[in-house]
Structure formats: C-alpha cells, structure tokens
Enzyme design. Structure first.
Site, short mmCIF file in Angstrom:
data_model
loop_
_atom_site.label_atom_id
_atom_site.label_comp_id
_atom_site.label_asym_id
_atom_site.label_seq_id
_atom_site.Cartn_x
_atom_site.Cartn_y
_atom_site.Cartn_z
CG HIS A 177 0.91 -0.54 5.30
ND1 HIS A 177 0.36 0.67 5.12
CD2 HIS A 177 1.68 -1.05 4.42
CE1 HIS A 177 0.51 0.85 3.78
NE2 HIS A 177 1.46 -0.24 3.47
CE1 TYR A 222 3.19 0.87 12.57
CE2 TYR A 222 4.58 -1.01 11.50
CZ TYR A 222 3.22 -0.21 11.68
OH TYR A 222 2.26 -0.50 10.80
NE ARG A 253 -2.24 0.43 9.83
CZ ARG A 253 -0.66 0.60 9.93
NH1 ARG A 253 -0.13 1.56 9.18
NH2 ARG A 253 -0.08 -0.07 10.77
C1 LIG Z 1 5.35 7.27 -3.99
C2 LIG Z 1 5.46 6.09 -3.28
N1 LIG Z 1 6.25 5.80 -2.20
C3 LIG Z 1 6.38 4.86 -1.27
C4 LIG Z 1 5.29 3.93 -1.36
C5 LIG Z 1 5.54 2.66 -0.44
N2 LIG Z 1 4.47 2.86 0.61
C6 LIG Z 1 3.32 2.21 0.11
S1 LIG Z 1 2.02 2.52 1.21
C7 LIG Z 1 2.82 3.65 1.96
C8 LIG Z 1 2.39 4.57 3.21
C9 LIG Z 1 0.99 5.32 2.64
O1 LIG Z 1 0.58 5.82 3.84
P1 LIG Z 1 -0.85 6.92 3.64
O2 LIG Z 1 -0.93 7.62 2.78
O3 LIG Z 1 -1.13 7.49 5.03
O4 LIG Z 1 -2.08 5.90 3.52
P2 LIG Z 1 -2.45 4.36 4.25
O5 LIG Z 1 -1.43 3.25 4.05
O6 LIG Z 1 -2.21 4.99 5.87
O7 LIG Z 1 -3.88 4.17 3.88
C10 LIG Z 1 4.12 3.91 1.43
C11 LIG Z 1 5.03 4.42 2.11
C12 LIG Z 1 4.78 3.85 -2.26
N3 LIG Z 1 3.79 2.93 -2.58
N4 LIG Z 1 4.74 4.89 -3.27
#
Ligand SMILES: Cc1ncc(C[n+]2csc(CCOP(=O)(O)OP(=O)(O)O)c2C)c(N)n1
Ligand SMILES: Cc1ncc(C[n+]2csc(CCOP(=O)(O)OP(=O)(O)O)c2C)c(N)n1
Ligand SMILES: [Mg+2]
Ligand SMILES: [Mg+2]
Lengths: 329, 349, 329, 349
Positions: free
Chosen positions: D271, D280, D267
């Site tokens: 985020h 971080y 990425r």
């Molecule tokens: C069930 C749930 N828990 C927590 C969140 C908060 N949250 C949003 S994005 C994220 C990280 C997602 O990481 P990843 O699956 O690696 O996807 P990326 O953002 O890297 O595309 C979190 C913890 C959420 N949206 N849904």
C-alpha cells in the site's frame, strides 16, 4: 438595491447577495432550496429569477455543497453556498476543515478559495435539534477559515459583501432569530469601509460586555437594565469577526473598563468565550479586574424549544454576572 | 415467531428485469390489476384502513393545533399512508425493529408507541413521550439520513447475536443524496444484515423535486451498486407495498441480507406547517397526484370488494377522530418539563 | 494478559482490548483494517483470530463506522470502533456530535450508548496532513461526549478499560508518537481503580505545568530542564479526561503552586488550553499568579512533517513560558 | 481544441448490456482480442510505454530513497500503470483538468507537473513543489474520496462558464465507500457536468479486499444509480482504458454529462512503504496477478506488433532512469523550507 433602505436583517442579506451578484458575474449561489423557493427563510427569494443560470438548488448533501464550492472556486467562480442550518455543517465538516481551510496552505498559494458559506444559526425560534446549534468555537479552532456573524442589518449587508469579496473562505453565520426582528439601513455603497474588526454597540464606563451574533441584543437589553436599575454603565462590544479575532480592539476596550463579562449562546466548555478570557488575562492581567465571567449555554445538548429559555444566556443571567464582577476591586 | 414460507413470485427479481415501472397490484380505481394474485386478506385491509384513517385524523388535528399556536412544526403523512402502513404491516413489532425518518407516524403507532405519547412529543412533553423500554423503535430523526447507519448497526447486532429480528428503516427521496445513505447501504450489503430499507419517494425534499435530487431514473436502481435487491413499488398501493415488503422481510429473516424498496408516492400536503408549497409546485400537478390518494384507493377497494361498507368506514373515521381527541387530552395532562430537565440524561447519573 | 507486564503503550491498548473482550462477550471491534492486518499500527493484532466473529473490517467510511456503532450499541453490543486517524473523525462528525452524543438526552434515557471510539492522533511521526491533527477542543465542545487520552502505558490500559465499561460514549485518543516510545506495567486487574480524573506526574512547588497526551512528555522534559538549569521546581499535571474536565483537581493543584502554564498540541485559538485558563481565573483569580500562559501549536494548518518541529510545543517553548511566569509576582 | 467525432462502437452501452466482465482489447499475452478494432496508433504505444516505464523507475527510486531514510511515505503505482496512463492519454492537459487521488504519478507528470517538482514534494520541499499556475491540476489528496466533490465543482464551473475543459478525476476502490464519493457522483449527474471519473479498482484499500469493501459485483454498476453511464474495463489493458476514456471525454465535451469507468487492476506492491502486505494476502494471489502486469503486456504487444524492438525498449528504460536521477538532483537542489513557512499561505497576505 443601491439606495439606502430600511430593511430587516434578512432583507439585508438578500440585498448583499443581489448587489454582489450584480457587481461580479462570477458570483453564483448554491444550496438546498435556494432556487425557486428562495430558501427556507426566503433569504435568496427572487435571485433565481433575477440571475438565471447562477442560482442552483443542490441535492440534499452538505458535503457536496461545500466540496463542490471548492471546485467551483478553483474553476474560477465565486460561490456563495447556503447550509440550510449551521448544525448541518457537521455533515460537511471534513470538507470544511480538511479542504476548504487548507487549499491555500497546501498548494502554497497556487489555489485559494473565495468561498462564502452562509448558514442560519442560534436559538430563540423553538426549532428542533441541530437547527439552533452554535458551532462558532469549533470553527474558530480551524486555522485557515474566517468566521463572521452580524447582529444588525447594516452588518448583515456589509459583512456579507466583505465575506464574498474576501479571497479566502469565510463562514458567514446568520442569527436566525434576528432575521425579521432587527431592522437597519443598508449602506448606499456595497463597498462599505470598515468591514473588519469588532464594533462598540453601546458606551459605558463601568463594565464591558463582550458578545457576538444573537447575544449582542441580550447584552444590550441587560446593559439598559443595569443602567436603569443598578446605575451600572456597561459598554457592549460586538466582536463580529470570530476568526481571526480582533484582539487589539478587544484589549483596548477591556483595558478602559477593567471589568469584563463574555456572553455567548454556544455551550460553555471550550466555547469561544474561553478564548476571549484567555487572551485578555494574558495581555491585561495587571490592568483589568479578574475574574472575567462567562454567561453561556450550559454543557448540555440544545434542548427542545419549550426549554430553550432555560438554556440560552438570558438578560437576567447577564445582569447577575455583571453585578458580580462589579463587586470586584 | 413463525417462519412460514410463502410460495409466490419473486417481485424484486421480476422488477429488476422489467422496464422500471413501479410494481402495482391495486389500481387507482380500487381494482386489482394483477389478476393471478390471491385476494388480500380482509383483516389486512381493515387493519390498514384503520391505521391510514387514524394517520389522516392525526395530520388534521396536529395541523389545526399548530395553527392555534399550541403545537410546533408538524410534518404530515398525507399521501404516503399506503407506503408507510403497507410496509409496516409486514413486520412484527414484538421482534422487529423500526427505524423511522420523520414522517412515519402510523408505523410508530403500530409499533407500540401510544398515541398520547406521540402527541406528548409533538407538544414538547419530552418525558411523557419517552419510548417505552419494550418498544424496539428509534425516535424520529431530524438529521436527514442520519438514522440509516443506526439501522444497519441494529440489524448487524441482531445478526452478530444470532437473534431473530429484522430492522425496517425508512428514509425520504431527499435522504438518498446524503453520504449517510450511501455508507449505510454499502455496509449493510457487506455485512449482509437483516435490513429492509423503504425509501419513501414522495417526489419532494422541501421544494426540491426528485428530478433535481438525482438523475437516476429510479432510486431502487441504487441497490445493485450495493449488491442487494432493489425494487420500485407503487407507494399508493397498499397491497404491493405489503407484499413486496413481506418478501423482503422473509429474505432478511432467512439470512439473505438487505432489500431496498422505493415507494413511489406523492407528498399531498406541505413539507411541514411552516412551508408554502404553492411557491414551488403547480396546482395542476397536485391535482393529478390527488387522484392517486392511497386512502381513497383502499376505500374504493374495500367497498368494491365488499370488505367494508361505506357506513362502516365512516364509523371507523369517527372512531379514530375520537381516539385522537382522547389521546390529546391524556397528552396534555402529562406534566410539561421544567427547566431542570435540560441537565438530565446528558450522561448516566 | 492478566499478569502484570512491562509493555509499550501500544501493547497496553491491545491488552485492554483483549481483556475487555474476554470479560464481556458483548464487546466487538470494528474499523478499517482492524481485522486480519491488526490495524495500521497493529493495535488490534491477533484479536481477529482470538475472537472469531467479533472483530470486523469495515468499508472505508468513517460515518458508517460511528453510525453503525450507535446501532450496534442499541442492539445490545458494546462496540469499540477504531478511526484510523483522529483527523478522519471529521468525516463522521455529524454522527459524533448529532447522534452519538445525544441519544441518551434525546430519548430521555431510553437508549444510551456504551460506544468507545479509539483514534491515534498527535504529531512527531512526520505524518501527512490530517494524520497528526489534535481535535480535542472541538470534541470537548460537544456535550454528551467524554474524551480521554493517556500519556502512559498504564493509563492506556486502565483508561481504555474504563472507556469501554462506561455506559456513555467515550472518545479515546491515542498519542501515536507514544505508541512505541513509552513503556509501563499493565495493572494486574483490569478493573483498576482510579480511572477518572487528572493525575500528577511530577511534583514541584514553584509552578504547575498542565497538559495531556503527547505533550505531557514535553512537559516532563521541560520540568527537568527547569530544575537542573534554572532551579525551578515544576509539577506536571496530566489531565487525562479532557471532557468532563477534572476542574476540582486542576484548581487544587494550581492553587498550591500559583503559577501555571498550559501546554497542548492543538492550535491556540479556541484550543482546550483556553478553557483551562478560563476555568482557573474564574475560581482562583485571587490566589494564583496571572497570566497563565499557553504553549500551543500556532493558528496554522498542521505543516508537512519536515516542519512539524517548528509547529509543536517544544521543550524550549515550555521552558521559556515557565521562566516568564516565574518572573511574575 | 478539436471536436473530432470518432465513429465507433459505444463501449459503455455495450458493457451495460453484457455479463459484467470488464472490457478488454489487449490480452495478457500482448495480443489484441477484439479483432475488428483498428490498430492502435504506434505513437500512442510509444508514449504510453515511456510513461509507464518512467512510473516504474520512479516507484523504484522512491522506494529506495525511503529505505535509506531520505524520503517519507511513498505509495507506488506498480501494477496500475495502464489504468492511469491509458485514461490520462485521452485528455488534453492544455484545456482539461486532472484531479488525482494519491497514486497517479504518471498522470500528474504528463499533465505538466515537472518530475523534479513532484520529487521535491515527496522530499518535503513544499515551495519548489508548487503546481505551476498554468497547470490545471489539483495536488494529491490525503483524505480518501475528498477530492471528488472538488472535481465535480471544477467541471461544473467549466459548464457554467461555457468553457471547454473536461475534468478527469481518479479515486480508488476503497474511496467508493465514502459519502463523498456518493454525494459527488450524484451531484455530477444532476448538474450533468463534464466529468470522467476513473475508479482504480486495485482490489485493495490497504488490507481490505474489494470483496469486503462492497457486495456490489462491479463498482461500475453504481453509475446507473446516478443516471449516467458506467463501464468496467480491464485496467491492465492500455488500449481499452484509452479508448473507453476517450469516448467518455468526447461525451463530456459534447455536453452529455459524466461517465464512470472502473479500471479493474491490481496493486502489485505494498500500500505504501510502511505496509507489509504479506500479513493479509496470499503469495499465490500476488503471483497470479503478476501475470497481468500491464507493463509486460504492453511490452509484449509493442514487440510483437513490431512497434518497438526490445533494445529500443531497453533504451527507453535507461533513459527514464537517467531522467529520474537528474530530476532528483534538481529536486535536492531546491531549498528546504524554513520554519517560517508554517505561517505563510494561511490567508492572503
Ligand atoms: C478519509 C480517510 N480515511 C482513512 C484514510 C486512511 N487510508 C489511507 S489510504 C487508505 C486506503 C485507500 O484505498 P483505495 O481508495 O482503494 O486507494 P488505494 O490505496 O488502493 O490506491 C486508507 C484507509 C484516509 N487517508 N482518509
Ligand atoms: C442533514 C440535514 N440537512 C438538511 C435538513 C433540512 N431538511 C429537513 S427536511 C428536508 C427534506 C427532506 O426530504 P426527504 O428526505 O425527501 O423527506 P420528506 O421531507 O419528503 O419526507 C430538509 C432538507 C435536515 N433536517 N438535515
Ligand atoms: Mg421527500
Ligand atoms: Mg484500492
């Protein structure tokens, strides 16, 4: 199964599933042990053989049962999923509240989910923890879900047919204590009219007992006792659809009798009885006699089977509450 | 606590490079099939056999009590005794934690829950059934797989606090499909906690055979996806179960993190006393599986290897039966709970 | 942090965590992104460095966060877990309702769980779905859980300290809209007395507005408007502890003013407002003026941010309801 | 729909027996590193590059709109374009289903969601954003991993109904820790559904690096525990992503069940627009990862192999920028929803 037949509530559930599958080949069943075994209560007995390729034993994963039902519906099927006991719906609660309930809203109608989730619930069978839990209030707090529960075999049939036909998700809660203890006649025609709204189960001018599911029978017994021993004539209203609530019928019946007691097996605090009270006092505070009393389970976890009689809303407690409201002006 | 370093083969590593067949030390006829292994200590055999026979006697008694309407649902251990006892013998109840699923009665007994307390729990005498304060054990869990994150938390607490204990947790083949199983295993791996997870693959979750539970060839293969060792063991082989668990416990104690052990066994009886397995499984399958009866296997070893004579084994059988009867009397003498109990222990007073 | 300080609600949360960790080295923090990042709102900022080995970033798995907190507590620690947004507690609902809430009861006191679950919730920040959901009613329907929510920085501090000290599980719901918009003074001593029960936030003789969390501020604004524009003097009761409810204080304040409006951000049906109504009419129907009105979110899923103003209980809607109840005898 | 059988190496099988390194066809310098591979079709390169550049232009525009307070949170694709576009090019939007997570904009566009509708969704014009009836695609999912069981259900429905479509689902590295991921994968295996799951391992879930997300060496190793093939691919390599996905789609169409593809990428940006990654992660890490920029890599290939001249690429860049502007105008001309919208579409009328 189309001939009118005298059946148990459990058999009525099975007949509704059979007829729904026969009428619409998009209907499929899934859940833990619903196939060869026919479910732990045998609600789906025989269907696996009668409808090859349409009844699926799933892995032990409630989230996947609800979540894949969503996908099955999007993919053009009409899934009827069984959660082995309603208490275990919490394993899938995120799929129920965040997903099942919201796809139509989220997609502005592009996807809608004709999903039925069936689950046995309620006490009286001396079951271990979780198995007897009543979660209807939590489900009614989730916009986008319909929640329905039969107290009679006829309703088990017609409401389940209505649930399966409904274009939106329906939680169909089956009172397990009534599976084999109540009998009735399955309507000749599956497309029974009048599948919506509350129903009067007993007439009486003095008092209205409002309930649903297993407690309807405790109310009926209490109403008999009230009439025989106390000359109090109570009507019993079976709400059936817990979400959306049939406020119109509820208000109408309450206005006539003025005195109201609400009875449910779920715990008291934030139980669905509170909603019934809040709704009634809001529209009818000048008409009805207050307070409306609630007879419910106490605010404790469901106890081991040996102690459940002390936990459940009993005939005695209903009679006591009824006599109290009869003392009011 | 002793930290004896047993120099021996690394069975988990050997299994990982093998063909996927569960590890086996003791054959169905009671003969050792790994000739280069040292002879298992006779004391271990005697202790194990006693626990396994006790478990059978308990199964029998509770099933009868259920038939008489005196006891609620009962889930028998029958067929899984070597898997449960063999693994539990590898931990030390004085420092280690036991996190059972719901069919690990002999492990709970060995861990320190008295037999009359266990029976009291089956009989609904909830206060008598209370796990004593010094016993490091969770109660049985009715929600499949839900105990696994608890086990990870306990093991994690041990390591945060710098304590010695290892956590031995059990779950079934069906439990491996739940989200809780996955989330717990993954967290255990990330935190490197001292956990040994024994998956009792008894081939069924109620009526669902493991072939419809997962398409994985072996459940132990899951461990790789969590970054720790996994190993499949013949769950009817007491020695393999014991030795593989012992190594896993040793790794956990040494700070080397979790291990997953798949015990490949068979649920010889019904799921519980309300179940009718003839609706979903072939008599021939049950008969074949019966040939792997872990108790018979260990008896064959014990008699064949001269550890115990048949009459000594019969004496143990009589003893454990009497033990169950005596415990039942004590259990029944505990007061049944009154209705006020439903209001106690919701919160601290 | 022990000196009295003017801080935001968010800083008060952080101060409470800091002080709790300093006071008791058994207190540990865990959750998604709570470590190096300090949480998506920075509630745990700095703690990872200040308390090495006691603040843990977990994998993205709410069930494991709650479930392992149970184990951490059994293993002798005092875990304070963060769920990134309350809506995602449904991913862990089975661990909350079946496990966290019941260990003491199930084990007859052998194990109790001094676990605190913190979670931001509530609307007003134009967040995507799930992020603003108010689930307090569902949580209050679970016996064995305590549920608390601060509306002021002082409370964020003292209630969080109380939650962490509590020997039983507490859900600590943080109104995210107030994180940076309200300020207050953190009490000098963490062991502030009076951490339990409801609190009056504004006095007034004519009417009682009952609320909690973010809506307390909408009530205060409405009360000002009512006084200035309509000469109606409203008191505002902040319930704070949503489970167990402070019925005594609620009844006492309602009895004095007779007219009551309940306000919350959760949806109407089976919302906690219904419980407040049911409880009041049960004990005080001869004293207070009925109906008690509820100002809540409607029974629809939380809409996209652009539409949330139409969804939330606004100052206007509260004033309207208040004037309606003022018209009653 | 055509069922052309491409006779070629079985990349998933080769990966499974390899050392765990992600498969790579195209090196960071734009040169092909698997010499025995046929030259990728020039049309594929052009189409892919256009989509990837469009995605970049969209990222840039939306980030700016957010800065100006005109658009809510935005999650950029930057760095993951080859993983998303390469995999999506292997399916046929006319028959196949797309189940995105929340960072697969170019896949959603190619699947048939018009750019102005997507922008309308970011701008809160919810009715204008409605996915058209003929587009077989779910909306973005805010609840991490929750879309995966839906994807399995769709694929399962396809196979129950005997239809042709394959379901292509995406999730992040963080999503792999959720129970939903596990339950969905296991069910997909048991039912043998036509599903291709692409795990976009961009090394982070908000601030949590994948090394704290799991102790597994490779997420693709999880697939074995579900009984279907898993393969790790260099996610910045358009060709490897395309070819490995194409094979998986082919297997799924042939009734051979699911495949899991781990796209190992990075990425490159925040985020989302409310995040500050400098809290971080090290600038040096970001700089190193920047050398793997998948757009630069494909540009290097395209110019080096003579598929497109630099000025042609610049022309495409200008084109996609104009396209974004035009779509934004259309999106803004859609009516903003009125408050009555909150009561619509809760249930059928
Ligand atoms: C069930 C749930 N828990 C927590 C969140 C908060 N949250 C949003 S994005 C994220 C990280 C997602 O990481 P990843 O699956 O690696 O996807 P990326 O953002 O890297 O595309 C979190 C913890 C959420 N949206 N849904
Ligand atoms: C979460 C949950 N879902 C469903 C059930 C009902 N149930 C009780 S036991 C069981 C099967 C368990 O199978 P397995 O994990 O293999 O353990 P075994 O019974 O074979 O020991 C099921 C489905 C339950 N108790 N909990
Ligand atoms: Mg099993
Ligand atoms: Mg990621």
């Amino acid at each position: 199964m189309r001939a009118e037949k005298d059946v148990t509530l459990l058999e009525a559930v099975r007949a509704a599933l059979f007829d729904a599958m026969e009428d619409n080949d998009r209907v499929v069943l899934l859940g833990q042990d619903v196939g060869r075994l026919g479910g732990v209560f045998r609600a789906t007995e025989g269907l696996h053989a009668q409808f090859p390729g349409r009844v699926f034993d799933t892995p032990l994963a409630e989230g996947a049962i609800v979540g894949s039902s969503i996908g099955l519906a999007i993919g053009g099927l009409v899934p009827v999923a069984e959660i082995q006991f309603l208490g275990f719906l919490h394993q899938a609660f995120h799929q129920v509240t965040q997903q099942l309930a919201r796809y139509r809203f989220r997609t502005r109608g592009r996807f809608h989910l004709p999903v039925t989730i069936r689950a046995p619930y309620g006490g009286g069978l001396r079951m271990p923890e979780f198995h007897p839990d009543s979660l209807e209030s939590q489900l009614a707090n989730v916009p986008g879900l319909k929640v329905v529960t039969p107290a009679f075999a006829e309703d088990a049939y017609s409401l389940l047919r209505a649930a399966i036909r409904d274009p939106d998700p329906v939680l169909f809660l089956e009172p397990q204590r009534l599976y084999r203890s109540v009998r009735g006649r399955v309507p000749h025609d599956g497309a029974a009219d009048g599948d919506f709204g509350a129903r009067m189960r007993r007439d009486g001018d003095d008092l209205l007992l409002v309930s649903w599911g297993p407690s309807v029978h405790a109310c009926l017994a209490a109403a008999d006792e009230l009439e025989e021993r106390h000359a109090v004539r109570s009507a019993v209203l079976d709400l059936r659809w817990l979400s959306p609530l049939d406020h119109a019928r509820l208000h109408q019946e309450a206005a006539v009798r003025r005195r109201v007691v609400v009875v449910h097996e779920g715990v008291r605090t934030a139980g669905l009885g509170a909603e019934v009270v809040a709704s009634l006092q809001e529209s009818l505070c000048d008409t009805i006699s207050l307070p409306i009393l609630r007879v419910t389970a106490p605010d404790t976890p469901y106890p081991p089977g040996r102690l459940e009689d002390a936990f459940l809303p009993s005939q005695d407690k209903i009679v006591e509450a009824a006599l109290k409201v009869m003392d009011r002006p | 606590m002793t930290h004896v370093k047993h120099v021996t083969r690394d069975w988990a590593a050997e299994w990982a490079t093998g063909g996927g067949e569960p590890l086996r030390f003791l054959g169905p006829d009671g003969g050792l099939v790994q000739p280069d292994l040292p002879r298992p200590p006779d004391d271990l055999v005697r202790e194990a056999l006693r626990l396994m026979l006790l478990s059978r006697a308990l199964d029998e008694k509770c099933t009868n009590l259920h038939r008489q309407g005196r006891l609620g649902l009962y889930a028998p251990v029958q067929g899984q005794e070597a898997a449960v006892v063999g693994s539990h013998l590898a931990i030390d109840p004085a420092v280690d934690w036991l996190v059972p699923a719901s069919r690990e009665q002999p492990a709970m007994l060995r861990h320190g829950w008295a037999l009359d307390r266990m029976l009291a729990s089956f009989l609904g005498r909830i206060d008598a059934a209370r796990i004593p304060d010094h016993v490091r054990m969770l109660p049985r869990q009715q929600s499949i797989a839900a105990q696994l994150p608890h086990a990870v938390g306990i093991a994690w607490a041990t390591s945060i606090r710098g304590l010695d204990g290892v956590t031995l947790a059990y779950c079934g083949d069906g439990a491996t499909s739940e989200g809780d199983f996955h989330e717990a295993c993954n967290l255990a791996g990330v935190m490197g906690v001292p956990l040994v997870l024994v998956v009792i693959n008894n081939q069924y979750a109620i009526s669902t055979p493991v072939s419809r539970q997962t398409r994985a060839t072996r459940l132990a293969d899951r461990a790789r996806g969590y970054g720790f060792p996994g190993v499949a063991v013949d769950g009817d082989d007491l020695f393999a179960m014991y030795e593989v668990t012992r190594q896993a416990v040793e790794r956990a104690r040494a700070g080397q993190g979790p291990t997953m052990i798949e015990a490949v066994t068979y649920r010889m009886s019904f799921h519980n006393t309300s179940d009718n397995p003839s609706l979903y499984r072939d008599p021939s399958e049950v008969a074949t599986a019966g040939q792997n009866d872990p108790v018979a296997r260990l008896v064959a070893y014990a008699t064949g290897a001269g550890v115990m004579r048949p009459d000594a084994i019969e004496a143990v059988e009589a003893e454990v039966r009497a033990e169950v009867e005596a415990a039942l009397d004590r259990a029944l003498s505990h007061p049944a709970p009154g209705p006020e109990e439903i209001f106690r222990h919701v919160f601290a007073d």
